[in-house]
Each structure stands twice: as C-alpha cells, then as structure tokens.
Design a protein around this motif. Structure first.
Motif, PDB file in Angstrom:
ATOM      1  N   UNK A   4       0.825  -1.204   0.000  1.00 41.82           N
ATOM      2  CA  UNK A   4       0.000   0.000   0.000  1.00 41.82           C
ATOM      3  C   UNK A   4       0.852   1.242   0.000  1.00 41.82           C
ATOM      4  N   UNK A   5       0.654   2.070   1.011  1.00 38.87           N
ATOM      5  CA  UNK A   5       1.402   3.325   1.134  1.00 38.87           C
ATOM      6  C   UNK A   5       2.608   3.190   2.064  1.00 38.87           C
ATOM      7  N   UNK A   6       3.026   1.961   2.347  1.00 39.52           N
ATOM      8  CA  UNK A   6       4.122   1.742   3.288  1.00 39.52           C
ATOM      9  C   UNK A   6       5.418   2.367   2.775  1.00 39.52           C
ATOM     10  N   UNK A   7       6.119   3.003   3.690  1.00 34.85           N
ATOM     11  CA  UNK A   7       7.425   3.588   3.373  1.00 34.85           C
ATOM     12  C   UNK A   7       8.406   3.159   4.462  1.00 34.85           C
ATOM     13  N   UNK A   8       9.686   3.066   4.143  1.00 37.79           N
ATOM     14  CA  UNK A   8      10.667   2.736   5.182  1.00 37.79           C
ATOM     15  C   UNK A   8      10.688   3.810   6.270  1.00 37.79           C
ATOM     16  N   UNK A   9      10.900   3.370   7.498  1.00 39.26           N
ATOM     17  CA  UNK A   9      11.023   4.284   8.633  1.00 39.26           C
ATOM     18  C   UNK A   9      12.403   4.076   9.238  1.00 39.26           C
ATOM     19  N   UNK A  10      12.839   5.060  10.017  1.00 37.27           N
ATOM     20  CA  UNK A  10      14.137   4.976  10.676  1.00 37.27           C
ATOM     21  C   UNK A  10      13.918   4.790  12.173  1.00 37.27           C
ATOM     22  N   UNK A  11      14.547   3.756  12.719  1.00 41.07           N
ATOM     23  CA  UNK A  11      14.523   3.504  14.160  1.00 41.07           C
ATOM     24  C   UNK A  11      15.941   3.641  14.695  1.00 41.07           C
ATOM     25  N   UNK A  12      16.041   4.134  15.916  1.00 40.63           N
ATOM     26  CA  UNK A  12      17.325   4.215  16.611  1.00 40.63           C
ATOM     27  C   UNK A  12      17.187   3.375  17.874  1.00 40.63           C
ATOM     28  N   UNK A  13      18.066   2.389  18.033  1.00 37.95           N
ATOM     29  CA  UNK A  13      18.055   1.544  19.224  1.00 37.95           C
ATOM     30  C   UNK A  13      19.414   1.615  19.902  1.00 37.95           C
ATOM     31  N   UNK A  14      19.402   1.327  21.209  1.00 36.59           N
ATOM     32  CA  UNK A  14      20.593   1.614  22.005  1.00 36.59           C
ATOM     33  C   UNK A  14      21.055   0.409  22.823  1.00 36.59           C
ATOM     34  N   UNK A  15      22.315   0.035  22.620  1.00 37.47           N
ATOM     35  CA  UNK A  15      22.990  -0.904  23.496  1.00 37.47           C
ATOM     36  C   UNK A  15      23.511  -0.070  24.661  1.00 37.47           C
ATOM     37  N   UNK A  16      22.857  -0.165  25.826  1.00 37.68           N
ATOM     38  CA  UNK A  16      23.373   0.503  27.016  1.00 37.68           C
ATOM     39  C   UNK A  16      24.254  -0.524  27.710  1.00 37.68           C
ATOM     40  N   UNK A  17      25.538  -0.207  27.815  1.00 40.39           N
ATOM     41  CA  UNK A  17      26.512  -1.139  28.358  1.00 40.39           C
ATOM     42  C   UNK A  17      26.762  -0.855  29.831  1.00 40.39           C
ATOM     43  N   UNK A  18      26.718  -1.917  30.634  1.00 37.51           N
ATOM     44  CA  UNK A  18      26.992  -1.807  32.068  1.00 37.51           C
ATOM     45  C   UNK A  18      27.740  -3.072  32.463  1.00 37.51           C
TER      46      UNK A  18
END
Length: 143
Positions: A4-18
């Motif tokens: 349909x009208x789907x378009x790519x989106x941008x996600x930002x995910x985070x490896x929080x290191x401890x």
C-alpha cells in the motif's frame, strides 16, 4: 507483498553497556511481541541519532545516557507482521551517566519491564533484528 502506502522508517536503538551486560525489555507490540529488545524508537524530523537515542531511552526507561557511539545500521523488512513494515535501524552504544541509575518501565503498554542481561547469557527469544546481529558474531563491547 502488499505494501500500500508503506514507506521505510528509521529507528534508533541503544545498546546501554553496564559491565558485561546490556539492557533489554520484553516487547508488547504487534511486531516482535514477547521478544527481548533494546530500548529505542522512531527518529523524529530534525533529530540527530544521538538526540533520538537519549530521548527514547529517557522516555522508555528513565535513564540518562552518555558517550554515545554509532555502531552499525541494518535494513529490516518485516513481511510477516500483521502490517508489513520496513525499518532502517541505527544501532548506538552508550553508557549510563550515573551507573547507580535503575531502569524504570515508563511505557508499560509497550514493554513488560527492563533488566540487565549478561552478553554471554542473553534471554530468548530475542527481537529478530537483534537475534540476527548476535548470530552474526556482532559484539557491542568491541571498539
């Protein structure tokens, strides 16, 4: 595949290191429900990757992060989801501003809760993009 009208989106995910651990939460979502995933979300117009990472981590966990570094970018197409989607996912690594901070579940409708998991003993099932990275030998602790 019907997009349909789907378009790519941008996600930002985070490896929080401890130490040797990363922060993961169990998703409540139509995509990847009940899988363990990193904190993160959609990039907003005009945001840098680092601004998005800090905002999303704060919104989801109440944690303040610093020393952010771009790790990699992946291209993920979810054909089997109830609604097909396509995400370009930016992976950032970061550390806590204050190591004594404890994560809080700020969005219980989206996540069952947050916990620290040793990199060599991750829970299952992992969210598909994260599982793919782990199986490829990717290590967020390497510089």
């Amino acid at each position: 595949m019907e997009t349909g009208d789907a378009i790519p989106r941008v996600a930002v995910v985070v490896f929080i290191l401890k130490g040797n651990s990363i922060l993961l939460g169990r998703r409540r979502s139509s995509i990847g429900n009940s899988t363990f995933a990193l904190p993160g979300g959609h990039l907003e117009f005009g945001e840098s990757f680092e601004e998005c990472a800090a905002r999303e981590v704060m919104e989801e966990t109440g944690l303040e992060i610093e020393k952010m570094k771009l790790l990699t970018v992946t291209n993920n197409v979810f054909k089997e989801a109830p609604k097909p989607s396509h995400y370009v996912t930016v992976f950032i690594k970061a550390v806590l501003v204050d190591p004594s901070q404890a994560p809080r579940n700020m969005e219980p409708e989206k996540c069952e809760g947050w916990d620290w998991f040793d990199w060599l003993n991750l829970p299952t099932p992992l969210f598909w993009p994260l599982e793919k990275m782990v199986r490829s030998g990717f290590n967020p602790f390497s510089d």
